[in-house]
Motif scaffolding. Structure first.
Motif, PDB file in Angstrom:
ATOM      1  N   LEU A   6       0.852  -1.182   0.000  1.00 19.44           N
ATOM      2  CA  LEU A   6       0.000   0.000   0.000  1.00 19.44           C
ATOM      3  C   LEU A   6       0.891   1.236   0.000  1.00 19.44           C
ATOM      4  O   LEU A   6       2.056   1.183   0.396  1.00 19.44           O
ATOM      5  CB  LEU A   6      -0.892   0.032   1.252  1.00 19.44           C
ATOM      6  N   THR A   7       0.336   2.360  -0.401  1.00 21.62           N
ATOM      7  CA  THR A   7       1.069   3.616  -0.298  1.00 21.62           C
ATOM      8  C   THR A   7       1.080   4.048   1.163  1.00 21.62           C
ATOM      9  O   THR A   7       0.267   3.571   1.972  1.00 21.62           O
ATOM     10  CB  THR A   7       0.398   4.720  -1.144  1.00 21.62           C
ATOM     11  N   GLU A   8       1.960   4.962   1.501  1.00 21.15           N
ATOM     12  CA  GLU A   8       1.993   5.462   2.875  1.00 21.15           C
ATOM     13  C   GLU A   8       0.663   6.120   3.242  1.00 21.15           C
ATOM     14  O   GLU A   8       0.191   5.978   4.366  1.00 21.15           O
ATOM     15  CB  GLU A   8       3.170   6.413   3.081  1.00 21.15           C
ATOM     16  N   ALA A   9       0.039   6.816   2.308  1.00 17.43           N
ATOM     17  CA  ALA A   9      -1.267   7.434   2.571  1.00 17.43           C
ATOM     18  C   ALA A   9      -2.316   6.361   2.876  1.00 17.43           C
ATOM     19  O   ALA A   9      -3.154   6.538   3.773  1.00 17.43           O
ATOM     20  CB  ALA A   9      -1.706   8.286   1.390  1.00 17.43           C
ATOM     21  N   GLU A  10      -2.275   5.246   2.153  1.00 18.71           N
ATOM     22  CA  GLU A  10      -3.224   4.148   2.409  1.00 18.71           C
ATOM     23  C   GLU A  10      -2.970   3.520   3.769  1.00 18.71           C
ATOM     24  O   GLU A  10      -3.916   3.193   4.494  1.00 18.71           O
ATOM     25  CB  GLU A  10      -3.130   3.105   1.289  1.00 18.71           C
ATOM     26  N   ARG A  14      -5.549   3.404   7.029  1.00 19.90           N
ATOM     27  CA  ARG A  14      -5.950   2.076   7.498  1.00 19.90           C
ATOM     28  C   ARG A  14      -5.625   1.843   8.976  1.00 19.90           C
ATOM     29  O   ARG A  14      -6.328   1.106   9.667  1.00 19.90           O
ATOM     30  CB  ARG A  14      -5.226   1.042   6.624  1.00 19.90           C
ATOM     31  N   LEU A  15      -4.550   2.463   9.464  1.00 23.90           N
ATOM     32  CA  LEU A  15      -4.036   2.183  10.804  1.00 23.90           C
ATOM     33  C   LEU A  15      -4.268   3.343  11.762  1.00 23.90           C
ATOM     34  O   LEU A  15      -4.364   4.490  11.344  1.00 23.90           O
ATOM     35  CB  LEU A  15      -2.525   1.914  10.725  1.00 23.90           C
ATOM     36  N   VAL A  22       4.334   1.973  14.938  1.00 19.16           N
ATOM     37  CA  VAL A  22       4.996   0.689  15.178  1.00 19.16           C
ATOM     38  C   VAL A  22       5.221  -0.062  13.865  1.00 19.16           C
ATOM     39  O   VAL A  22       6.348  -0.437  13.542  1.00 19.16           O
ATOM     40  CB  VAL A  22       4.189  -0.181  16.174  1.00 19.16           C
ATOM     41  N   LEU A  23       4.165  -0.281  13.111  1.00 22.05           N
ATOM     42  CA  LEU A  23       4.253  -1.122  11.914  1.00 22.05           C
ATOM     43  C   LEU A  23       5.045  -0.492  10.768  1.00 22.05           C
ATOM     44  O   LEU A  23       5.799  -1.182  10.081  1.00 22.05           O
ATOM     45  CB  LEU A  23       2.847  -1.473  11.407  1.00 22.05           C
ATOM     46  N   ARG A  24       4.869   0.790  10.526  1.00 25.57           N
ATOM     47  CA  ARG A  24       5.470   1.421   9.342  1.00 25.57           C
ATOM     48  C   ARG A  24       6.744   2.204   9.646  1.00 25.57           C
ATOM     49  O   ARG A  24       7.544   2.457   8.756  1.00 25.57           O
ATOM     50  CB  ARG A  24       4.460   2.330   8.635  1.00 25.57           C
ATOM     51  N   GLU A  25       6.918   2.625  10.923  1.00 26.22           N
ATOM     52  CA  GLU A  25       8.095   3.413  11.290  1.00 26.22           C
ATOM     53  C   GLU A  25       9.013   2.665  12.264  1.00 26.22           C
ATOM     54  O   GLU A  25       9.931   3.249  12.820  1.00 26.22           O
ATOM     55  CB  GLU A  25       7.664   4.746  11.906  1.00 26.22           C
ATOM     56  N   ALA A  26       8.736   1.376  12.478  1.00 22.50           N
ATOM     57  CA  ALA A  26       9.531   0.522  13.371  1.00 22.50           C
ATOM     58  C   ALA A  26       9.609   1.086  14.784  1.00 22.50           C
ATOM     59  O   ALA A  26      10.628   0.986  15.458  1.00 22.50           O
ATOM     60  CB  ALA A  26      10.927   0.270  12.795  1.00 22.50           C
ATOM     61  N   GLY A  27       8.493   1.655  15.230  1.00 21.94           N
ATOM     62  CA  GLY A  27       8.428   2.171  16.589  1.00 21.94           C
ATOM     63  C   GLY A  27       8.226   1.058  17.597  1.00 21.94           C
ATOM     64  O   GLY A  27       8.022  -0.104  17.243  1.00 21.94           O
ATOM     65  N   THR A  28       8.290   1.421  18.872  1.00 22.89           N
ATOM     66  CA  THR A  28       8.090   0.461  19.958  1.00 22.89           C
ATOM     67  C   THR A  28       7.186   1.085  21.006  1.00 22.89           C
ATOM     68  O   THR A  28       7.406   2.227  21.401  1.00 22.89           O
ATOM     69  CB  THR A  28       9.446   0.085  20.611  1.00 22.89           C
TER      70      THR A  28
END
Length: 134
Positions: A6-10, A14-15, A22-28
């Protein structure tokens, strides 16, 4: 495994903001704050980004780390592992193999047969109880 792209906008649409971080920026998420850390119900854990089945409650245990911990994924093909040298540490990052969302890290100090601890972020997971579960 079929890739979910998906695009970052999508992804942002969605999230939730926490899931995106967490999922897209590898956060914790902070330790002991995740909704599944103390979950004892029987069922399965899925990727919050794409719905891929990841972990079973039979493999979940209390590691004392403050994050949901599992001894193994339901299928080795459901996750991918990548070297993570961020924050001055050398760790193995775990991602969803389908959407490549960051889930957490795996460490070699678990109680299972393979001695692994899959330390996951609750924000990266969705839980579905087994039929008749709580």
């Amino acid at each position: 495994m079929e890739k979910k792209i998906l695009t970052e906008a999508e992804w942002k649409a969605r999230l939730t903001p926490e899931q995106y971080h967490v999922l897209r920026e590898a956060g914790t998420e902070r330790a002991f704050t995740g909704k599944y850390n103390d979950n004892k119900a029987e069922g399965r854990y899925f990727c919050a980004g794409c719905g891929t089945e990841l972990f079973d409650s039979d493999e979940k245990y209390d590691s004392g780390s403050g994050w949901p911990s599992f001894t193994a994924p339901v299928d080795a093909e459901a996750v991918s592992e990548h070297m993570d040298t961020s924050h001055g540490m050398r760790r193995v990052e775990v991602r969803c193999a389908s959407c490549e969302g960051h889930l957490g890290h795996v460490f070699p100090d678990g109680p299972g047969v393979d001695g692994l601890r899959y330390c996951m972020n609750s924000a990266a997971l969705d839980f579905k109880p087994r039929d008749g579960g709580k």
